[in-house]
Design a protein around this motif. Structure first.
Motif: not given
Length: 175
Positions: A93-107
């Motif tokens: 039931x979760x909703x992500x709006x336009x242009x949501x970014x999810x980043x898992x990596x860390x440099x």
């Protein structure tokens, strides 16, 4: 990468996995909406888990796809990006709006090691019935609790408690 340890993102095996994801993403983004339906078949086959009635609007982008799990009725609006170097789970039931970014990596912070492509990755977990406003960014390792709201444009650097509303950069609890 899967163990959460430092890894070389320029590895040929990882390149092959990203190439497979690019092909699935391309299919999803270029298919006519009537043919694609809620989600292109190649993209659905790539993901770790996809429950019923998930909708992903085009365009969409992911790094690997194999680390993404989506609960029933999840909705990702146009322009969402998931850089899934670690598991990303989005609850029912979760909703992500336009242009949501999810980043898992860390440099790596050390310049020489960063130039060598060393990075680590931490999972992002999103609970049930979460609403993430357009343009929000979720950084590596965060957990968003059930029924939480992340305001548009927020940059989430820490966990969000269930039922909380956060806004801003960095995201803070709205009182």
């Amino acid at each position: 990468m899967a163990a959460g340890e430092w890894y070389a993102c320029l590895d040929p095996e990882l390149d092959a996995l990203r190439a497979a994801a690019r092909r699935a993403v391309h299919q999803h983004n270029t298919m006519a909406p009537d043919e694609r339906g809620r989600m292109a078949p190649a993209l659905q086959a790539l993901f770790a888990a996809v429950a019923a009635e998930v909708v992903i609007e085009a365009p969409f982008h992911c790094s690997y796809g194999i680390n993404i799990s989506l609960g029933a009725g999840v909705y990702l609006n146009a322009g969402c990006t998931i850089l899934d170097s670690a598991p990303v789970a989005i609850g029912e039931g979760s909703m992500l709006g336009p242009g949501v970014h999810i980043y898992c990596a860390e440099h790596h912070k050390d310049v020489a090691l960063r130039r060598a492509g060393l990075e680590t990755a931490r999972p992002v977990m999103i609970g049930r019935d979460v609403w993430i406003g357009g343009g929000a960014i979720l950084l590596a390792g965060v957990t968003i609790g059930d029924s939480a709201i992340v305001g548009a444009g927020a940059v989430v650097t820490r966990d969000v408690a269930p039922g909380a509303t956060v806004v801003g950069n960095p995201a803070r609890v709205l009182r």
